[in-house]
Design a protein around this motif. Structure first.
Motif, PDB file in Angstrom:
ATOM      1  N   UNK A   1       7.571   9.141   2.371  1.00  0.00           N
ATOM      2  CA  UNK A   1       7.236   7.835   1.815  1.00  0.00           C
ATOM      3  C   UNK A   1       8.422   6.875   1.945  1.00  0.00           C
ATOM      4  N   UNK A   2       9.618   7.380   1.725  1.00  0.00           N
ATOM      5  CA  UNK A   2      10.816   6.547   1.790  1.00  0.00           C
ATOM      6  C   UNK A   2      10.977   5.930   3.177  1.00  0.00           C
TER       7      UNK A   2
ATOM      8  N   UNK B   1       1.637   6.668  -6.891  1.00  0.00           N
ATOM      9  CA  UNK B   1       0.523   7.480  -7.395  1.00  0.00           C
ATOM     10  C   UNK B   1       0.755   8.961  -7.110  1.00  0.00           C
ATOM     11  N   UNK B   2       1.416   9.242  -5.998  1.00  0.00           N
ATOM     12  CA  UNK B   2       1.671  10.641  -5.621  1.00  0.00           C
ATOM     13  C   UNK B   2       2.881  11.221  -6.341  1.00  0.00           C
ATOM     14  N   UNK B   3       3.936  10.435  -6.487  1.00  0.00           N
ATOM     15  CA  UNK B   3       5.210  10.956  -6.992  1.00  0.00           C
ATOM     16  C   UNK B   3       5.618  10.421  -8.360  1.00  0.00           C
ATOM     17  N   UNK B   4       4.948   9.394  -8.842  1.00  0.00           N
ATOM     18  CA  UNK B   4       5.248   8.783 -10.133  1.00  0.00           C
ATOM     19  C   UNK B   4       6.641   8.156 -10.203  1.00  0.00           C
ATOM     20  N   UNK B   5       7.208   7.816  -9.069  1.00  0.00           N
ATOM     21  CA  UNK B   5       8.509   7.148  -9.011  1.00  0.00           C
ATOM     22  C   UNK B   5       8.696   6.535  -7.635  1.00  0.00           C
ATOM     23  N   UNK B   6       9.422   5.426  -7.602  1.00  0.00           N
ATOM     24  CA  UNK B   6       9.840   4.812  -6.344  1.00  0.00           C
ATOM     25  C   UNK B   6      11.358   4.819  -6.235  1.00  0.00           C
TER      26      UNK B   6
ATOM     27  N   UNK C   1       0.834  -1.209   0.000  1.00  0.00           N
ATOM     28  CA  UNK C   1       0.000   0.000   0.000  1.00  0.00           C
ATOM     29  C   UNK C   1       0.864   1.253   0.000  1.00  0.00           C
ATOM     30  N   UNK C   2       1.929   1.239   0.803  1.00  0.00           N
ATOM     31  CA  UNK C   2       2.838   2.389   0.846  1.00  0.00           C
ATOM     32  C   UNK C   2       3.457   2.645  -0.522  1.00  0.00           C
ATOM     33  N   UNK C   3       3.870   1.576  -1.209  1.00  0.00           N
ATOM     34  CA  UNK C   3       4.448   1.724  -2.543  1.00  0.00           C
ATOM     35  C   UNK C   3       3.423   2.268  -3.542  1.00  0.00           C
ATOM     36  N   UNK C   4       2.196   1.768  -3.474  1.00  0.00           N
ATOM     37  CA  UNK C   4       1.154   2.213  -4.403  1.00  0.00           C
ATOM     38  C   UNK C   4       0.854   3.701  -4.206  1.00  0.00           C
TER      39      UNK C   4
END
Length: 278
Positions: free
Chosen positions: A155-156, A137-142, A130-133
């Motif tokens: 998020x990190x 969705x918010x930042x368009x990158x992980x 869920x955190x990754x999703x």
């Protein structure tokens, strides 16, 4: 593993000028080098042995130790967020503390609340997903090469916390519930990381996902190593004890972090800030 975590940071639409204006020039996370992985594994090992040591010696009980370490982690994270760039000492102190807290969260669920390891492993995996999703969705990158805003850094660290809790539960599930032992568990997790590395470099496994899968697996690897070194010989360990094991790894971590703080070999400029100034 020195992954180049390349991913389109802002999707095809590109970043807005307003969002770029709030970007930091320097990335808040170190470059992914051999130093990164060595210190990460050592921190996870300390997280396991230090959590056991504090629970045994502090006299506060599992809940009291959990509260104390959570407060210390919160303080260090405040300092981390207030810095304008990656600082080796602050960053790795936060990682070490979050390793301890992640271990304690899992231990509380198992020991105090009686939650089965299978359940806690599944729940932490869901939380991380869920955190990754939400992050994507918010930042368009992980990608950890783009941790240059307060939002991305939030998020990190949330994802890092979940990886530690997940890794602790999964490691205990394999080594204890499945009765494979600490040594064999460490070998299995090391082989899993090697498989991810091979898949990345030879089969084109996405760099970002390769990084995060390996990051998750280093937690049970380090925990298994820590338990193997610290636990009594009668319980499948070497018998060094939590004090000796924790002290040994802390000294090595300190030496490596001081080296990086002086040489700044793992400091990276933010890619988005570089584009902005171009």
């Amino acid at each position: 593993m020195n992954y180049e975590l390349s991913e389109t940071p802002e999707a095809e639409r590109g970043p807005s000028p307003d969002r770029l204006s709030h970007r930091l020039r320097w990335n808040k996370v170190p470059e992914v080098t051999a130093y990164f992985w060595i210190i990460k594994v050592l921190c996870t090992t300390v997280g396991e042995t230090a959590a056991d040591l504090l629970n045994e010696k502090a006299g506060l009980g599992l809940t009291g130790v959990s509260v104390l370490m959570s407060v210390l982690l919160a303080v260090v994270l405040v300092v981390q967020f207030r810095t304008a760039a990656y600082r080796a000492g602050v960053y790795w102190l936060a990682v070490a503390l979050i390793s301890v807290v992640g271990t304690l969260i899992s231990d509380n669920l198992t020991d105090n609340m009686g939650v089965p390891l299978e359940t806690s492993t599944a729940v932490f995996a869901l939380f991380l997903a869920v955190a990754f999703v939400v992050w994507y969705r918010r930042e368009r990158t992980l990608s950890i090469h783009s941790i240059d805003t307060a939002s991305r850094e939030s998020f990190y660290w949330l994802a890092v916390l979940f990886t530690f809790a997940l890794g602790t539960a999964a490691g205990d599930l394999v080594s204890e519930r499945m009765a494979l032992g600490y040594g064999l568990s460490a070998v299995l997790f090391a082989l899993a990381i090697a498989a991810v590395t091979v898949a990345h470099f030879t089969m084109g496994l996405n760099a970002v996902w390769s990084f995060w899968i390996a990051y998750i697996l280093t937690r049970p690897l380090g925990a298994s190593i820590g338990d193997y070194l610290s636990q009594p010989t009668g319980e499948g360990g070497v018998g060094l004890g939590t004090v000796v094991a924790s002290g040994l790894f802390l000294v090595v971590i300190l030496g490596l972090v001081v080296h990086l703080a002086v040489t700044r070999k793992d400091v990276a400029e933010s890619p988005s800030a570089t584009r902005q100034g171009a």
